[in-house]
Design a protein around this motif. Structure first.
Motif, PDB file in Angstrom:
ATOM      1  N   ALA A 126       6.313 -12.417  -4.082  1.00 52.70           N
ATOM      2  CA  ALA A 126       4.987 -11.873  -4.642  1.00 52.70           C
ATOM      3  C   ALA A 126       4.942 -10.383  -5.124  1.00 52.70           C
ATOM      4  O   ALA A 126       4.175 -10.256  -6.040  1.00 52.70           O
ATOM      5  CB  ALA A 126       3.763 -12.114  -3.486  1.00 52.70           C
ATOM      6  N   ILE A 127       5.252  -9.616  -4.339  1.00 53.30           N
ATOM      7  CA  ILE A 127       5.220  -8.194  -4.972  1.00 53.30           C
ATOM      8  C   ILE A 127       6.085  -8.144  -6.250  1.00 53.30           C
ATOM      9  O   ILE A 127       5.542  -7.230  -6.927  1.00 53.30           O
ATOM     10  CB  ILE A 127       5.907  -7.417  -3.847  1.00 53.30           C
ATOM     11  CG1 ILE A 127       4.842  -7.362  -2.822  1.00 53.30           C
ATOM     12  CG2 ILE A 127       5.987  -5.873  -4.243  1.00 53.30           C
ATOM     13  CD1 ILE A 127       5.106  -6.221  -1.402  1.00 53.30           C
ATOM     14  N   SER A 128       7.229  -8.581  -6.404  1.00 51.42           N
ATOM     15  CA  SER A 128       7.901  -8.606  -7.526  1.00 51.42           C
ATOM     16  C   SER A 128       7.094  -9.220  -8.783  1.00 51.42           C
ATOM     17  O   SER A 128       7.002  -8.436  -9.691  1.00 51.42           O
ATOM     18  CB  SER A 128       9.266  -9.219  -7.443  1.00 51.42           C
ATOM     19  OG  SER A 128      10.057  -9.483  -8.641  1.00 51.42           O
ATOM     20  N   VAL A 129       6.417 -10.322  -8.651  1.00 45.62           N
ATOM     21  CA  VAL A 129       5.829 -10.932  -9.502  1.00 45.62           C
ATOM     22  C   VAL A 129       4.438 -10.005  -9.931  1.00 45.62           C
ATOM     23  O   VAL A 129       4.196  -9.751 -11.168  1.00 45.62           O
ATOM     24  CB  VAL A 129       5.333 -12.416  -9.275  1.00 45.62           C
ATOM     25  CG1 VAL A 129       4.364 -12.741 -10.461  1.00 45.62           C
ATOM     26  CG2 VAL A 129       6.643 -13.429  -9.237  1.00 45.62           C
ATOM     27  N   GLY A 130       3.796  -9.308  -8.760  1.00 42.10           N
ATOM     28  CA  GLY A 130       2.818  -8.745  -9.084  1.00 42.10           C
ATOM     29  C   GLY A 130       2.809  -7.249  -9.695  1.00 42.10           C
ATOM     30  O   GLY A 130       2.085  -7.072 -10.447  1.00 42.10           O
ATOM     31  N   ASN A 131       3.987  -6.840  -9.427  1.00 39.02           N
ATOM     32  CA  ASN A 131       4.615  -5.537 -10.254  1.00 39.02           C
ATOM     33  C   ASN A 131       4.590  -5.971 -11.786  1.00 39.02           C
ATOM     34  O   ASN A 131       4.101  -4.941 -12.457  1.00 39.02           O
ATOM     35  CB  ASN A 131       5.821  -4.989  -9.512  1.00 39.02           C
ATOM     36  CG  ASN A 131       5.443  -4.501  -8.446  1.00 39.02           C
ATOM     37  OD1 ASN A 131       4.567  -3.690  -7.971  1.00 39.02           O
ATOM     38  ND2 ASN A 131       6.665  -4.275  -7.422  1.00 39.02           N
ATOM     39  N   LYS A 132       5.134  -6.956 -11.954  1.00 42.10           N
ATOM     40  CA  LYS A 132       5.400  -7.200 -13.390  1.00 42.10           C
ATOM     41  C   LYS A 132       3.958  -7.460 -14.252  1.00 42.10           C
ATOM     42  O   LYS A 132       3.898  -7.091 -15.386  1.00 42.10           O
ATOM     43  CB  LYS A 132       6.282  -8.619 -13.613  1.00 42.10           C
ATOM     44  CG  LYS A 132       7.527  -8.373 -13.200  1.00 42.10           C
ATOM     45  CD  LYS A 132       8.426  -9.935 -13.209  1.00 42.10           C
ATOM     46  CE  LYS A 132       9.996  -9.618 -12.817  1.00 42.10           C
ATOM     47  NZ  LYS A 132      10.509 -10.604 -12.875  1.00 42.10           N
ATOM     48  N   LEU A 133       3.037  -8.297 -13.445  1.00 37.34           N
ATOM     49  CA  LEU A 133       1.730  -8.662 -13.954  1.00 37.34           C
ATOM     50  C   LEU A 133       0.635  -7.653 -13.776  1.00 37.34           C
ATOM     51  O   LEU A 133      -0.471  -8.066 -14.224  1.00 37.34           O
ATOM     52  CB  LEU A 133       1.480 -10.130 -13.690  1.00 37.34           C
ATOM     53  CG  LEU A 133       2.414 -11.041 -13.934  1.00 37.34           C
ATOM     54  CD1 LEU A 133       2.327 -12.593 -13.570  1.00 37.34           C
ATOM     55  CD2 LEU A 133       2.985 -11.193 -15.413  1.00 37.34           C
ATOM     56  N   GLY A 134       0.831  -6.722 -12.912  1.00 36.92           N
ATOM     57  CA  GLY A 134      -0.235  -5.799 -12.520  1.00 36.92           C
ATOM     58  C   GLY A 134      -1.032  -6.396 -11.496  1.00 36.92           C
ATOM     59  O   GLY A 134      -2.494  -6.033 -11.648  1.00 36.92           O
ATOM     60  N   TYR A 135      -0.710  -7.185 -10.591  1.00 35.51           N
ATOM     61  CA  TYR A 135      -1.679  -7.794  -9.495  1.00 35.51           C
ATOM     62  C   TYR A 135      -1.841  -6.556  -8.411  1.00 35.51           C
ATOM     63  O   TYR A 135      -0.717  -5.800  -8.213  1.00 35.51           O
ATOM     64  CB  TYR A 135      -1.316  -8.807  -8.943  1.00 35.51           C
ATOM     65  CG  TYR A 135      -1.456 -10.159 -10.048  1.00 35.51           C
ATOM     66  CD1 TYR A 135      -2.538 -10.507  -9.991  1.00 35.51           C
ATOM     67  CD2 TYR A 135      -0.382 -10.708 -10.674  1.00 35.51           C
ATOM     68  CE1 TYR A 135      -2.895 -11.740 -10.984  1.00 35.51           C
ATOM     69  CE2 TYR A 135      -0.679 -11.617 -11.524  1.00 35.51           C
ATOM     70  CZ  TYR A 135      -1.909 -12.343 -11.637  1.00 35.51           C
ATOM     71  OH  TYR A 135      -2.008 -13.294 -12.468  1.00 35.51           O
ATOM     72  N   SER A 136      -2.916  -6.500  -8.004  1.00 29.46           N
ATOM     73  CA  SER A 136      -3.254  -5.467  -6.836  1.00 29.46           C
ATOM     74  C   SER A 136      -2.612  -6.108  -5.270  1.00 29.46           C
ATOM     75  O   SER A 136      -2.650  -7.423  -5.148  1.00 29.46           O
ATOM     76  CB  SER A 136      -4.662  -4.863  -6.398  1.00 29.46           C
ATOM     77  OG  SER A 136      -5.440  -6.323  -6.081  1.00 29.46           O
ATOM     78  N   LYS A 137      -2.377  -5.378  -4.368  1.00 27.33           N
ATOM     79  CA  LYS A 137      -1.774  -5.605  -3.045  1.00 27.33           C
ATOM     80  C   LYS A 137      -2.972  -6.713  -2.593  1.00 27.33           C
ATOM     81  O   LYS A 137      -2.593  -7.778  -1.819  1.00 27.33           O
ATOM     82  CB  LYS A 137      -1.622  -4.669  -2.176  1.00 27.33           C
ATOM     83  CG  LYS A 137      -0.315  -3.839  -2.639  1.00 27.33           C
ATOM     84  CD  LYS A 137      -0.265  -2.688  -1.763  1.00 27.33           C
ATOM     85  CE  LYS A 137       1.015  -1.899  -1.825  1.00 27.33           C
ATOM     86  NZ  LYS A 137       1.058  -0.624  -0.940  1.00 27.33           N
ATOM     87  N   ALA A 138      -4.340  -6.323  -2.750  1.00 35.22           N
ATOM     88  CA  ALA A 138      -5.296  -7.031  -2.209  1.00 35.22           C
ATOM     89  C   ALA A 138      -5.251  -8.489  -2.854  1.00 35.22           C
ATOM     90  O   ALA A 138      -5.259  -9.454  -1.874  1.00 35.22           O
ATOM     91  CB  ALA A 138      -6.459  -6.447  -2.512  1.00 35.22           C
ATOM     92  N   ALA A 139      -5.121  -8.551  -3.867  1.00 35.33           N
ATOM     93  CA  ALA A 139      -5.167  -9.977  -4.570  1.00 35.33           C
ATOM     94  C   ALA A 139      -3.893 -10.759  -4.149  1.00 35.33           C
ATOM     95  O   ALA A 139      -4.103 -11.949  -3.524  1.00 35.33           O
ATOM     96  CB  ALA A 139      -5.091  -9.693  -6.034  1.00 35.33           C
ATOM     97  N   LEU A 140      -2.872 -10.117  -3.864  1.00 40.81           N
ATOM     98  CA  LEU A 140      -1.523 -10.787  -3.666  1.00 40.81           C
ATOM     99  C   LEU A 140      -1.663 -11.280  -2.212  1.00 40.81           C
ATOM    100  O   LEU A 140      -1.298 -12.262  -1.529  1.00 40.81           O
ATOM    101  CB  LEU A 140      -0.235  -9.986  -3.744  1.00 40.81           C
ATOM    102  CG  LEU A 140      -0.050  -9.411  -5.008  1.00 40.81           C
ATOM    103  CD1 LEU A 140       1.278  -8.334  -5.209  1.00 40.81           C
ATOM    104  CD2 LEU A 140       0.502 -10.801  -5.833  1.00 40.81           C
ATOM    105  N   LEU A 141      -2.144 -10.178  -1.168  1.00 42.16           N
ATOM    106  CA  LEU A 141      -2.232 -10.539   0.140  1.00 42.16           C
ATOM    107  C   LEU A 141      -3.209 -11.678   0.503  1.00 42.16           C
ATOM    108  O   LEU A 141      -2.905 -12.605   1.289  1.00 42.16           O
ATOM    109  CB  LEU A 141      -2.944  -9.445   1.133  1.00 42.16           C
ATOM    110  CG  LEU A 141      -2.709  -9.507   2.578  1.00 42.16           C
ATOM    111  CD1 LEU A 141      -1.374  -9.775   2.973  1.00 42.16           C
ATOM    112  CD2 LEU A 141      -3.380  -8.316   3.169  1.00 42.16           C
ATOM    113  N   ILE A 142      -4.297 -11.792  -0.208  1.00 37.15           N
ATOM    114  CA  ILE A 142      -5.402 -12.964  -0.031  1.00 37.15           C
ATOM    115  C   ILE A 142      -4.733 -14.273  -0.490  1.00 37.15           C
ATOM    116  O   ILE A 142      -4.783 -15.347   0.249  1.00 37.15           O
ATOM    117  CB  ILE A 142      -6.606 -12.762  -0.851  1.00 37.15           C
ATOM    118  CG1 ILE A 142      -7.522 -11.777  -0.387  1.00 37.15           C
ATOM    119  CG2 ILE A 142      -7.520 -13.890  -1.091  1.00 37.15           C
ATOM    120  CD1 ILE A 142      -7.835 -11.942   1.075  1.00 37.15           C
TER     121      ILE A 142
END
Length: 419
Positions: A126-142
């Motif tokens: 999730a973090i790898s995908v989030g880094n590429k697309l600009g997702y915050s940790k909060a959105a990823l964690l939820i």
């Protein structure tokens, strides 16, 4: 001899306080149970007897939980869990990243991986995908936590096993009953995660170190990876489809063993079995403590006072099922413990208003609501999975609790009003 409601409440409050102080949950529940019994007027001998009786009632569940370690060990140590998560995200694509992350956590939990392990497994992806697309940790964690909660409503995990056991219904029927509420939970999760993504500024991201239990190399094929959970689901569904009952004590380890063969991992059997048992032992011990305090609560006036309160405020009697699960989840911050205490204490009363299956479904759904409170381990595990500090994690409690409420409300509408 019955214990007063004050005694039962004092026992729960002491348990919560000790858990918050980082005392081992099993010991906290035992101490809370003993003090609750003494304050409630049972005396030392009777308090101990109630505690032992409660723990003894947990033994069938504990045996099944230990047996499920074969499946958990196979999925985690073989890399099957990681492979399933990677494949889901690959198939769903970047445009549906939050849905893919939540779905991955949901599916892993639903096939028998513990919710905290499922979150830890999917988090690096999730973090790898989030880094590429600009997702915050909060959105990823939820997305991770909500997906895990959603899958927990129809999984062969300890929380479902204990609810089925105490209401004397099949595990497969409780799993099926949790399917639609779980899907609603998934939908709410994605909506909340997307909302947070739009409202919150992008935070600095750090790749977390791989958890030592999460296998990331030499992964099996996707066919091999899904073999174990598919076998378990088939075996558990034999009863509702053909009337042939296969107990979880057989189905869960059978799926794990067949999965090892399918992935050509038979040589690692001892390693997987050892790992799975170690993963389940803390849960088994927790259930002993849970049984102790459940014994005190069951012998107290608390259940009757709760019923009286429901009548005074003119709530339908079936609401005792989800309310008891919600209250116990708030007290223990553990879905397994909440399911165990609520179902063992209130099952006989709840089944006077609704069917055993409906009662099990609603209690279990309610037990999922507050499983992420700070006095429980999942709160801290989920925060660490994305390198989030505890202050920021606290801010997300209303959001992930809302997912749990959506699940509980859906289950209550279906099994309390419609069916």
């Amino acid at each position: 001899m019955e214990i007063t409601t004050v005694g039962a409440v004092v026992g729960l409050v002491i348990t919560i306080a000790l858990i918050i102080k980082k005392i081992e949950a099993a010991y906290a529940m035992m101490v809370g149970a003993l003090i609750g019994g003494l304050v409630g007027g049972a005396g030392l001998v009777n308090s101990v007897n109630y505690m032992i009786a409660g723990a003894q009632e947990m033994m069938p569940t504990i045996i099944r939980v230990l047996a499920s370690g074969v499946l958990a060990g196979t999925l985690i140590k073989s890399g099957a869990a990681t492979k399933i998560a990677e494949e889901i995200i690959l198939v769903m694509g970047e445009r549906r990243a939050l849905l893919a992350i939540a779905l991955s956590a949901m599916i892993l939990t639903s096939v028998g991986v513990f919710v905290d392990v499922a979150v830890i497994t999917v988090a690096p992806i999730a973090i790898s995908v989030g880094n590429k697309l600009g997702y915050s940790k909060a959105a990823l964690l939820i997305a991770l936590v909500g997906g895990g909660k959603s899958g927990n409503t129809f999984s062969p995990n300890p929380n479902t096993i204990v609810a089925a056991e105490n209401f004397d219904v099949s595990l497969s029927s409780v799993m099926v009953a949790g399917f639609i509420p779980g899907l609603v939970g998934l939908a709410v999760t994605v909506l909340i995660a997307a909302y947070i993504h739009k409202k919150r500024k992008l935070e600095d991201h750090e790749f977390i170190e791989d958890d030592k239990d999460v296998v990331t190399v030499n992964l099996p094929s996707i066919v091999g990876a899904i073999t174990a959970p598919v076998v378990v689901i088939i075996l558990l569904m034999l009863k509702p489809i053909f009337g042939l009952e296969v107990d979880p004590l057989v189905a869960l380890p059978a799926g794990g063993l067949i999965g090892m063969v399918a992935m050509k991992k038979s040589k690692e059997m001892r390693e997987y079995l050892s790992f799975g048992l170690k993963k389940m032992m803390p849960v088994g011990i927790l259930l002993v403590g849970t049984g102790a305090i459940a014994g005190i609560i069951k012998a107290s006036q608390l259940q009757y006072d709760l019923i009286a309160l429901v009548e005074i405020i003119r709530l339908p009697e079936f609401l005792l099922a989800p309310i008891s699960g919600i209250l116990m989840s708030a007290a223990t911050a553990s879905c397994s413990a909440a399911s165990a205490i609520a179902s063992s204490t209130f099952a006989s009363t709840i089944t006077k208003a609704v069917s055993p299956l409906a009662g099990a479904a609603m209690v279990h759904a309610g037990a999922n609501v507050f499983g992420t409170l700070p006095q429980g381990s999942f709160f801290h595990i989920s925060a660490n999975s994305v390198n989030m500090n505890l202050a920021d994690r606290m801010k997300l409690l209303p959001a992930d609790s809302l997912v749990g409420f959506a699940i509980a409300v859906t289950s209550t509408i279906i099994y309390g009003l419609i069916l």
